[in-house]
Design an enzyme around this catalytic site. Structure first.
Site, PDB file in Angstrom:
ATOM      1  N   ASN A 187     101.004  68.389  60.271  1.00 31.06           N
ATOM      2  CA  ASN A 187     100.647  69.607  61.002  1.00 31.06           C
ATOM      3  C   ASN A 187     101.250  70.761  60.222  1.00 31.06           C
ATOM      4  O   ASN A 187     102.464  70.972  60.262  1.00 31.06           O
ATOM      5  CB  ASN A 187     101.202  69.543  62.434  1.00 31.06           C
ATOM      6  CG  ASN A 187     101.022  70.871  63.171  1.00 31.06           C
ATOM      7  OD1 ASN A 187     100.307  71.755  62.701  1.00 31.06           O
ATOM      8  ND2 ASN A 187     101.667  70.997  64.318  1.00 31.06           N
ATOM      9  N   TRP A 188     100.390  71.458  59.530  1.00 28.96           N
ATOM     10  CA  TRP A 188     100.891  72.532  58.663  1.00 28.96           C
ATOM     11  C   TRP A 188     101.378  73.746  59.454  1.00 28.96           C
ATOM     12  O   TRP A 188     102.013  74.629  58.888  1.00 28.96           O
ATOM     13  CB  TRP A 188      99.798  72.984  57.688  1.00 28.96           C
ATOM     14  CG  TRP A 188      99.462  71.991  56.620  1.00 28.96           C
ATOM     15  CD1 TRP A 188      99.995  70.743  56.442  1.00 28.96           C
ATOM     16  CD2 TRP A 188      98.521  72.186  55.563  1.00 28.96           C
ATOM     17  NE1 TRP A 188      99.432  70.148  55.334  1.00 28.96           N
ATOM     18  CE2 TRP A 188      98.522  71.005  54.784  1.00 28.96           C
ATOM     19  CE3 TRP A 188      97.662  73.229  55.200  1.00 28.96           C
ATOM     20  CZ2 TRP A 188      97.698  70.856  53.653  1.00 28.96           C
ATOM     21  CZ3 TRP A 188      96.834  73.073  54.088  1.00 28.96           C
ATOM     22  CH2 TRP A 188      96.865  71.893  53.322  1.00 28.96           C
ATOM     23  N   LYS A 189     101.023  73.809  60.737  1.00 26.42           N
ATOM     24  CA  LYS A 189     101.344  74.996  61.550  1.00 26.42           C
ATOM     25  C   LYS A 189     100.833  76.251  60.822  1.00 26.42           C
ATOM     26  O   LYS A 189      99.823  76.166  60.110  1.00 26.42           O
ATOM     27  CB  LYS A 189     102.844  75.047  61.865  1.00 26.42           C
ATOM     28  CG  LYS A 189     103.316  73.717  62.472  1.00 26.42           C
ATOM     29  CD  LYS A 189     104.684  73.757  63.080  1.00 26.42           C
ATOM     30  CE  LYS A 189     105.009  72.373  63.644  1.00 26.42           C
ATOM     31  NZ  LYS A 189     106.270  72.344  64.384  1.00 26.42           N
ATOM     32  N   HIS A 191      99.871  71.136  71.645  1.00 24.04           N
ATOM     33  CA  HIS A 191     101.131  71.166  70.904  1.00 24.04           C
ATOM     34  C   HIS A 191     102.141  72.018  71.679  1.00 24.04           C
ATOM     35  O   HIS A 191     101.772  73.021  72.302  1.00 24.04           O
ATOM     36  CB  HIS A 191     100.917  71.736  69.494  1.00 24.04           C
ATOM     37  CG  HIS A 191     102.122  71.533  68.627  1.00 24.04           C
ATOM     38  ND1 HIS A 191     103.223  72.348  68.706  1.00 24.04           N
ATOM     39  CD2 HIS A 191     102.419  70.582  67.714  1.00 24.04           C
ATOM     40  CE1 HIS A 191     104.143  71.913  67.857  1.00 24.04           C
ATOM     41  NE2 HIS A 191     103.680  70.845  67.252  1.00 24.04           N
ATOM     42  N   GLU A 206     104.107  74.193  70.854  1.00 25.81           N
ATOM     43  CA  GLU A 206     104.115  75.621  70.510  1.00 25.81           C
ATOM     44  C   GLU A 206     102.959  76.350  71.198  1.00 25.81           C
ATOM     45  O   GLU A 206     103.072  77.530  71.545  1.00 25.81           O
ATOM     46  CB  GLU A 206     104.070  75.781  68.982  1.00 25.81           C
ATOM     47  CG  GLU A 206     105.410  75.361  68.373  1.00 25.81           C
ATOM     48  CD  GLU A 206     105.339  74.747  66.984  1.00 25.81           C
ATOM     49  OE1 GLU A 206     104.324  74.923  66.290  1.00 25.81           O
ATOM     50  OE2 GLU A 206     106.314  74.073  66.600  1.00 25.81           O
ATOM     51  N   GLU A 236     106.266  64.361  71.056  1.00 27.42           N
ATOM     52  CA  GLU A 236     107.105  65.259  70.269  1.00 27.42           C
ATOM     53  C   GLU A 236     108.138  65.913  71.190  1.00 27.42           C
ATOM     54  O   GLU A 236     107.825  66.908  71.866  1.00 27.42           O
ATOM     55  CB  GLU A 236     106.253  66.359  69.628  1.00 27.42           C
ATOM     56  CG  GLU A 236     105.169  65.835  68.705  1.00 27.42           C
ATOM     57  CD  GLU A 236     104.720  66.896  67.715  1.00 27.42           C
ATOM     58  OE1 GLU A 236     104.958  66.689  66.519  1.00 27.42           O
ATOM     59  OE2 GLU A 236     104.197  67.929  68.128  1.00 27.42           O
ATOM     60  N   GLY A 296     111.395  70.927  64.417  1.00 23.98           N
ATOM     61  CA  GLY A 296     111.883  71.958  63.514  1.00 23.98           C
ATOM     62  C   GLY A 296     113.386  72.181  63.573  1.00 23.98           C
ATOM     63  O   GLY A 296     113.901  73.144  63.013  1.00 23.98           O
ATOM     64  N   SER A 350     110.965  66.489  63.484  1.00 21.96           N
ATOM     65  CA  SER A 350     111.896  66.295  62.371  1.00 21.96           C
ATOM     66  C   SER A 350     111.776  64.915  61.733  1.00 21.96           C
ATOM     67  O   SER A 350     112.758  64.359  61.237  1.00 21.96           O
ATOM     68  CB  SER A 350     113.345  66.575  62.802  1.00 21.96           C
ATOM     69  OG  SER A 350     113.474  67.925  63.225  1.00 21.96           O
ATOM     70  N   GLY A 410     105.664  67.981  60.695  1.00 23.27           N
ATOM     71  CA  GLY A 410     105.615  69.416  60.450  1.00 23.27           C
ATOM     72  C   GLY A 410     106.151  69.752  59.071  1.00 23.27           C
ATOM     73  O   GLY A 410     105.462  69.602  58.056  1.00 23.27           O
ATOM     74  N   GLY A 411     107.390  70.162  59.018  1.00 23.23           N
ATOM     75  CA  GLY A 411     107.967  70.650  57.766  1.00 23.23           C
ATOM     76  C   GLY A 411     107.800  69.720  56.579  1.00 23.23           C
ATOM     77  O   GLY A 411     107.464  70.167  55.475  1.00 23.23           O
TER      78      GLY A 411
HETATM   79  P1  13P Z   1     108.790  69.235  62.369  1.00 24.61           P
HETATM   80  O1  13P Z   1     108.427  67.938  61.657  1.00 24.61           O
HETATM   81  O2  13P Z   1     108.872  70.396  61.463  1.00 24.61           O
HETATM   82  O3  13P Z   1     109.971  69.052  63.252  1.00 24.61           O
HETATM   83  O4  13P Z   1     107.552  69.556  63.346  1.00 24.61           O
HETATM   84  C1  13P Z   1     107.067  68.572  64.158  1.00 24.61           C
HETATM   85  C2  13P Z   1     105.820  69.049  64.805  1.00 24.61           C
HETATM   86  O5  13P Z   1     105.846  69.912  65.657  1.00 24.61           O
HETATM   87  C3  13P Z   1     104.545  68.462  64.362  1.00 24.61           C
HETATM   88  O6  13P Z   1     103.509  68.832  65.198  1.00 24.61           O
END
Ligand code: 13P
Length: 255
Positions: free
Chosen positions: A10-12, A98, A100, A170, A176, A214, A235-236
């Protein structure tokens, strides 16, 4: 039951035309060397880059995903993107709910369920994201929260469509933050979710339950070794080709 693992990035709100091309070139090259066909791989990219990434992914084993989808099919919904539009760009997976989106855009369980429906109706796989906050975990509400969030979707999708879902657990406190749920903590929640799915539909034992929060190259293998963790939503670490490839390798080695 064997479930093919799925590693989805997930590149956000990250990327650029140049960065996307470099990242996907490196991931695609690495995948060819790994021959990691034992694992499904996807990237959920910002909508602005769907056309670019669709082209970049042609001929690779990486599937295209979107980070959101409108619950509406068309009309006066400024800024929204419909499932049919996503489908025109070859989108296979649509993240819905998600944390967010829930947190910053006020998405309720009912909205998330409607989005999952919209994705299913267009032939896409909704990746239903659920997870508790730190306060909810500390109050002992983790299972109740995630089962309420998943239940809202299960109540509205037909029994046959349950099998077309992917669920991503999640924990909000792990996203994050560098704080990962331990494999045992994640497995405990996944087992509860599995039981809920199977109660809704016996064949839903085959639904893939991803962990996100994470997940990285160092901790992926131990998380993915858990019996009810069928992949990751990353994510990251999905923004770094070497890390993403290592997570894919961990998943491919544990079928
Ligand atoms: P991180 O891997 O950066 O913690 O993000 C997880 C996430 O929200 C994937 O959708």
């Amino acid at each position: 039951m064997t479930r093919k693992k799925l590693i989805a990035g997930n590149w956000k709100m990250n990327g650029s035309l140049a960065a996307n091309a470099a990242l996907l070139q490196a991931v695609a090259d690495g995948l060819q060397q790994q021959q990691a066909a034992a694992c499904d791989v996807a990237v959920a990219v910002p909508a602005a880059y769907l056309a670019q990434v669709q082209q970049l992914l042609a001929g690779t084993a990486i599937a295209l995903g979107a980070q959101d989808v409108s619950e509406h099919s068309s009309g006066a919904f400024t800024g929204e993107i419909s499932a049919a539009m996503l489908q025109e760009f070859g989108v296979c997976y649509a993240l819905v709910g998600h944390s967010e989106r829930r947190q910053y855009h006020g998405e309720t369980d009912a909205v998330v369920a409607a989005k999952a429906q919209a994705a299913l109706a267009a032939g896409m796989t909704p990746v239903v994201c659920i997870g508790e906050t730190l306060a909810e975990r500390e109050a002992g509400q983790t299972e109740a929260v995630v089962q309420r969030q998943l239940g809202a979707v299960l109540d509205t999708v037909g029994k046959d469509d349950v099998l077309r879902l992917v669920v991503a657990y999640e924990p909000v406190w792990a996203i994050g933050t560098g704080k990962t749920a331990t494999p045992e903590q994640a497995q405990a929640v996944h087992a509860a979710l599995r039981a809920q799915l199977v109660a809704a539909h016996p064949e839903a034992a085959g639904v893939r339950l991803l962990y996100g929060g994470s997940m990285n190259a160092a901790n992926a293998a131990s998380l993915l070794a858990q019996p009810d963790i069928d992949g990751g939503l990353i994510g990251g670490a999905a923004l770094k080709a070497a890390d993403f490839l290592q997570i894919i390798a961990a998943a491919a080695g544990d079928l």
